[in-house]
Design an enzyme around this catalytic site. Structure first.
Site, short mmCIF file in Angstrom:
data_model
loop_
_atom_site.label_atom_id
_atom_site.label_comp_id
_atom_site.label_asym_id
_atom_site.label_seq_id
_atom_site.Cartn_x
_atom_site.Cartn_y
_atom_site.Cartn_z
N GLY A 273 0.83 -1.21 0.00
CA GLY A 273 0.00 0.00 0.00
C GLY A 273 0.86 1.25 0.00
O GLY A 273 1.95 1.29 -0.56
N ARG B 280 -6.88 -2.72 18.50
CA ARG B 280 -6.33 -3.19 17.24
C ARG B 280 -5.74 -4.58 17.41
O ARG B 280 -5.38 -4.98 18.51
CB ARG B 280 -5.27 -2.21 16.72
CG ARG B 280 -5.84 -0.82 16.45
CD ARG B 280 -4.80 0.10 15.85
NE ARG B 280 -4.37 -0.31 14.51
CZ ARG B 280 -5.05 -0.06 13.39
NH1 ARG B 280 -6.20 0.60 13.44
NH2 ARG B 280 -4.58 -0.45 12.22
N GLY C 189 2.52 3.56 6.58
CA GLY C 189 1.70 2.71 7.44
C GLY C 189 0.45 3.38 7.97
O GLY C 189 0.05 4.46 7.53
N GLY D 187 -10.66 3.58 24.83
CA GLY D 187 -9.21 3.54 24.78
C GLY D 187 -8.70 4.81 24.13
O GLY D 187 -9.40 5.81 24.02
N VAL D 188 -7.47 4.76 23.64
CA VAL D 188 -6.86 5.95 23.05
C VAL D 188 -7.66 6.46 21.85
O VAL D 188 -7.98 7.65 21.77
CB VAL D 188 -5.41 5.65 22.62
CG1 VAL D 188 -4.81 6.84 21.87
CG2 VAL D 188 -4.55 5.32 23.83
N HIS E 253 11.59 29.20 34.66
CA HIS E 253 10.35 29.78 35.19
C HIS E 253 9.94 30.97 34.33
O HIS E 253 10.79 31.78 33.97
CB HIS E 253 10.54 30.24 36.63
CG HIS E 253 9.33 30.94 37.19
ND1 HIS E 253 8.21 30.24 37.61
CD2 HIS E 253 9.07 32.26 37.38
CE1 HIS E 253 7.31 31.11 38.04
NE2 HIS E 253 7.81 32.34 37.92
#
Length: 418
Positions: free
Chosen positions: A36, A229, A40, A157-158, A405
């Protein structure tokens, strides 16, 4: 035709293309095979498109920006794979034996070392009405051109939590249903609960401890299946002879080598940590293992166990190392320190005071063993904690690191001093 090379990589996702890149830099000749688009799931259908939505003001802007961002980054990956020593082959690949891979056109490649990086795919619940046209995975949801009025999400979930935040901000009515008692099981439960309560306060509805029996019971325009997944294992793996199963993926040792010497599995397909940066880390470790010489001890891959993770909800959350829940279950002695965004000057100036960081360490201000947070820029805070953990740092040492800071990073310092 049969061709020989030093290394075959199957899959051009984050783990695959980084493995090819590292190997080529080490002087290996690499063939990387991808059927593909390169990049990914993460680049084409996952973290990059999702973050484009996170950082877009409107749904319309997100739709417009997504293909531009993805296309730009995909070109970058293609450039990496065009480097000297790397041959990108666009084809399906199957194992013929432990050192031979066949292509769909009949050609074959052989190599002493092969890396399997075939990724993962959406896991679907076995519901009776799974063919409901409203049901989508994250891939289809990212292809929508019309904002759903009501979005139902199965799974907290995520993926589920990020899309809940995104589409709620765009204006959808969002309802999340989760089988477990709490959301985001990788997070410390105290942190996860506080984040969920904050999201509920913003208007997102949650049904926890609830099992979905039928999609017909769900009142929504679109239903997102976000139940995790599963590793992309293939029947031809049996021809190579290594151990694997459909649920856990390819079995690997601490060097990410399978039960067959010379065959490795990285990224989602080994089921260890389904994160793009985990796949990249594993890729580097494998190439170091492959290229270790006889007069040099094999590379130490223990550093790949410290993998931070982030969830880009509103506000975001992140974690690294053990949670307090895990330490309690293990019976491991520990100390827990907390600090809150509301006490941080930078967070107050940003008007983002909802948040907390939890720092976990060995007793006596000892070695840092975990850090979990939610609130503005939690990913950045946890990245610092991950760097300290990778160096084996203690809470006492953290106390003596001067922080700028005003910055949010002072929250980590405040936790160490608590």
């Amino acid at each position: 035709m049969t061709m020989n090379t030093d290394l075959i990589v199957i899959g051009a996702g984050p783990g695959g293309y980084r493995a090819a890149e590292h190997a080529a830099k080490k002087g290996l000749e690499v063939v990387i095979i991808e059927s593909g688009e390169v990049g990914g799931t993460c680049l084409n259908r996952g973290c990059i498109p999702t973050k484009t939505y996170v950082h877009s003001a409107t749904f319309e802007e997100a739709i417009e920006r997504q293909p531009i961002v993805v296309g730009q980054l995909r070109s970058g990956v293609e450039s990496i794979l065009g480097a000297k020593g790397i041959t990108l082959v666009r084809s399906l690949a199957e194992f013929a034996d432990a050192h031979t891979v066949s292509l769909s056109d009949g050609d074959t490649f052989t190599a002493p070392n092969i890396i399997v990086a075939t990724g993962s795919s959406a896991k679907m619940l076995p519901l009776p009405d799974i063919s409901d046209k409203r049901l989508m995975t994250s891939t289809e949801l990212l292809q929508l051109t019309t904002l759903p009025k009501r979005l139902a999400i199965i799974g907290a979930g995520v993926i589920g939590m990020e899309f809940a935040s995104i589409f709620h901000r765009f204006g959808s009515e969002v309802v999340v249903t989760e089988y477990l008692k709490e959301c985001l099981p990788m997070l410390d439960s105290d942190v996860a609960k506080r984040l969920r309560k904050l999201m509920e306060k913003s208007g997102i509805a949650f049904h926890m401890n609830t099992a979905v029996q039928s999609l017909g019971d769900i009142d929504a325009d679109v239903i997102l299946m976000a139940t995790g997944r599963k590793p992309n294992v293939q029947p031809d793996f049996s021809s190579a002879g290594f151990d694997f199963d459909e649920r856990m993926g390819i079995h690997v040792d601490d060097n990410f080598q399978t039960s067959v010497p010379g065959i490795y599995a990285i990224g989602d397909v080994n089921g260890r940590q389904m994160l793009a940066h985990a796949a990249e880390a594993q890729a580097k470790a494998v190439i170091e293992h492959i290229t270790a010489t006889d007069d040099k001890a094999p590379a130490d891959s223990s550093w790949t166990s410290i993998i931070p993770a982030a969830i880009f909800t509103t506000p975001e959350a992140a974690c690294v190392g053990k949670s307090e829940d895990q330490l309690k279950r293990e019976g491991t002695p520990y100390e827990c320190r907390k600090a809150f965004h509301r006490a941080n000057g930078k967070a107050v100036t940003m008007n983002q005071t909802d948040g907390m960081l939890k720092l976990l360490s060995e007793p006596g201000a000892g070695r840092i063993i975990g850090c979990h947070a939610f609130g503005a820029h939690s990913a950045d805070l946890i990245q610092e904690a991950a760097a300290l953990m990778a160096m084996g740092a203690t809470v006492e040492q953290l106390r003596h690191i001067v922080h700028i800071h005003p910055t949010l990073s002072e929250i980590l310092l405040a936790a160490a001093e608590a």
